[in-house]
Scaffold this active site. Structure first.
Site, PDB file in Angstrom:
ATOM      1  N   THR A   1     -55.339  18.966 -24.592  1.00 49.98           N
ATOM      2  CA  THR A   1     -56.722  18.264 -24.167  1.00 49.98           C
ATOM      3  C   THR A   1     -56.413  17.141 -23.151  1.00 49.98           C
ATOM      4  O   THR A   1     -55.488  16.875 -22.655  1.00 49.98           O
ATOM      5  CB  THR A   1     -57.185  17.736 -25.342  1.00 49.98           C
ATOM      6  OG1 THR A   1     -58.589  17.265 -25.505  1.00 49.98           O
ATOM      7  CG2 THR A   1     -56.213  16.533 -26.201  1.00 49.98           C
TER       8      THR A   1
ATOM      9  N   GLY B   1     -62.644  17.490 -13.575  1.00 48.77           N
ATOM     10  CA  GLY B   1     -61.251  17.509 -14.040  1.00 48.77           C
ATOM     11  C   GLY B   1     -61.022  19.016 -14.780  1.00 48.77           C
ATOM     12  O   GLY B   1     -61.611  19.884 -14.504  1.00 48.77           O
TER      13      GLY B   1
ATOM     14  N   LYS C   1     -54.471  18.938 -18.831  1.00 48.10           N
ATOM     15  CA  LYS C   1     -54.662  20.397 -18.530  1.00 48.10           C
ATOM     16  C   LYS C   1     -54.276  20.886 -17.246  1.00 48.10           C
ATOM     17  O   LYS C   1     -54.051  22.082 -17.290  1.00 48.10           O
ATOM     18  CB  LYS C   1     -56.371  20.822 -18.908  1.00 48.10           C
ATOM     19  CG  LYS C   1     -56.787  20.588 -20.252  1.00 48.10           C
ATOM     20  CD  LYS C   1     -58.285  20.722 -20.303  1.00 48.10           C
ATOM     21  CE  LYS C   1     -58.674  20.382 -21.800  1.00 48.10           C
ATOM     22  NZ  LYS C   1     -60.117  20.939 -22.057  1.00 48.10           N
TER      23      LYS C   1
ATOM     24  N   THR D   1     -66.120  11.380  -7.262  1.00 47.70           N
ATOM     25  CA  THR D   1     -65.453  11.692  -6.180  1.00 47.70           C
ATOM     26  C   THR D   1     -65.827  13.059  -5.757  1.00 47.70           C
ATOM     27  O   THR D   1     -65.164  14.100  -6.000  1.00 47.70           O
ATOM     28  CB  THR D   1     -63.856  11.550  -6.050  1.00 47.70           C
ATOM     29  OG1 THR D   1     -63.518  10.310  -6.972  1.00 47.70           O
ATOM     30  CG2 THR D   1     -63.045  11.544  -5.039  1.00 47.70           C
TER      31      THR D   1
ATOM     32  N   LYS E   1     -63.330  15.957  -4.669  1.00 44.79           N
ATOM     33  CA  LYS E   1     -62.863  16.836  -6.093  1.00 44.79           C
ATOM     34  C   LYS E   1     -63.796  18.179  -6.246  1.00 44.79           C
ATOM     35  O   LYS E   1     -63.433  19.121  -6.590  1.00 44.79           O
ATOM     36  CB  LYS E   1     -62.559  15.886  -7.290  1.00 44.79           C
ATOM     37  CG  LYS E   1     -61.349  15.066  -7.070  1.00 44.79           C
ATOM     38  CD  LYS E   1     -61.238  14.143  -8.272  1.00 44.79           C
ATOM     39  CE  LYS E   1     -60.000  13.378  -8.250  1.00 44.79           C
ATOM     40  NZ  LYS E   1     -59.760  12.714  -9.381  1.00 44.79           N
TER      41      LYS E   1
ATOM     42  N   ASN F   1     -55.710  25.150 -21.490  1.00 45.10           N
ATOM     43  CA  ASN F   1     -55.767  24.394 -22.635  1.00 45.10           C
ATOM     44  C   ASN F   1     -55.076  24.832 -23.815  1.00 45.10           C
ATOM     45  O   ASN F   1     -55.318  24.640 -25.018  1.00 45.10           O
ATOM     46  CB  ASN F   1     -57.447  24.375 -23.095  1.00 45.10           C
ATOM     47  CG  ASN F   1     -57.891  25.459 -23.799  1.00 45.10           C
ATOM     48  OD1 ASN F   1     -57.509  26.646 -23.375  1.00 45.10           O
ATOM     49  ND2 ASN F   1     -58.770  25.385 -24.466  1.00 45.10           N
TER      50      ASN F   1
ATOM     51  N   SER G   1     -58.696  13.862 -32.604  1.00 44.18           N
ATOM     52  CA  SER G   1     -59.051  15.418 -32.475  1.00 44.18           C
ATOM     53  C   SER G   1     -59.397  15.969 -34.015  1.00 44.18           C
ATOM     54  O   SER G   1     -58.578  15.636 -34.938  1.00 44.18           O
ATOM     55  CB  SER G   1     -57.787  15.823 -32.094  1.00 44.18           C
ATOM     56  OG  SER G   1     -57.987  17.423 -32.163  1.00 44.18           O
TER      57      SER G   1
END
Length: 276
Positions: free
Chosen positions: A61, A129, A65, A153, A156, A86, A14
């Protein structure tokens, strides 16, 4: 000295500590900002332990989340809409305020920094996500012609579509469902680039499109390299988004929004020359 952290798994890569150090220097704040690795099954405990040691706020991150959304005791409107968080601000009352700055960071980078208006555009968002959740409403608010959400998927993606059911210009499916379609902007919101992998993108999907990877690197990510090979018209990674969303977090914590253009340039230099 006020202490802040970015929490994730993995998190060593990061650049948030680098960015917030520049923001603090720019605004005359004295803070300590670090990267905090949380075990996959101990996110909540790691957050609470950090708060006990005097932590004032956190950035969240991959892959936490959604867990952060659940842990927050109070939410901003944009975090509530995203159902993903976040940014935490630890209140003196003991509450944890959850925010989501991903969407505003993405929009500012694409529309302001990269001068690409989103109104009337056909947009494909890859992934369903936490990263995707945070940017859907801000993208829709720019009035694109279409926002398509592709995911391995599909259920989702359908779940995200239902979250924003008041918008009629959303469609969803598996990646292969969008083969042969034209998009003006294709955004990678998956974590595939972190693992040097690719989402299962149909051949020639990128032709003449603007390809945007929400992750960032010192070189082209696998996603952007594929886009280049397939004839994308423009390539951008998420370094600008990272700085812009960080500026929104800084504003939440300190009441001042730092200037970002200088820090984006500094981040680019640091990615090319990590010791700078």
């Amino acid at each position: 000295m006020d202490t802040y952290a970015v929490i994730g798994n993995p998190v060593a890569h990061s650049k948030s500590p680098f960015i917030h150090a520049r923001f603090a220097q720019q605004t005359g704040r004295i803070i300590h900002y670090t990267a905090l690795l949380a075990p996959l099954d101990r996110f909540e405990q790691t957050v609470l332990d950090f708060r006990k040691t005097g932590g004032k706020g956190m950035n969240i991150t991959v892959p936490f989340k959604f867990e952060a959304f659940t842990l927050a005791s109070r939410l901003t409107d944009r975090a509530s809409a995203a159902r993903a968080v976040n940014t935490f601000r630890f209140e003196e009352t003991g509450e944890i305020l959850g925010d989501n700055t991903d969407g505003v960071g993405l929009i500012r980078d694409i529309e302001v920094n990269l001068n690409f208006p989103l109104a009337g555009k056909r947009i494909l968002l890859m992934g369903a996500g936490g990263a995707a959740s945070g940017v859907i409403l801000p993208l829709l608010q720019q009035q694109p012609d279409l926002l398509a959400i592709a995911n391995r998927t599909p259920d989702k993606a359908v779940s995200l579509q239902r979250q924003f059911a008041s918008y009629s210009n959303i469609t969803t499916g598996h990646y292969h469902d969008f083969a042969g379609q034209h998009f003006d902007l294709i955004i990678n919101a998956t974590s595939a680039s972190l693992h040097n992998e690719l989402p299962p993108v149909p051949a020639d999907l990128f032709r003449n499109a603007f390809a945007y990877d929400m992750l960032y690197s010192s070189r082209l990510t696998p996603f952007l390299e594929l886009a280049r090979v397939q004839g994308a018209g423009y390539l951008a990674d998420g370094a600008g988004m990272l700085v812009e969303q960080a500026a929104e977090s800084f504003l939440l914590w300190h009441g001042i929004r730092p200037e970002t253009q200088t820090v984006i340039r500094q981040l680019r230099d640091n990615l090319r020359h990590p010791t700078s």
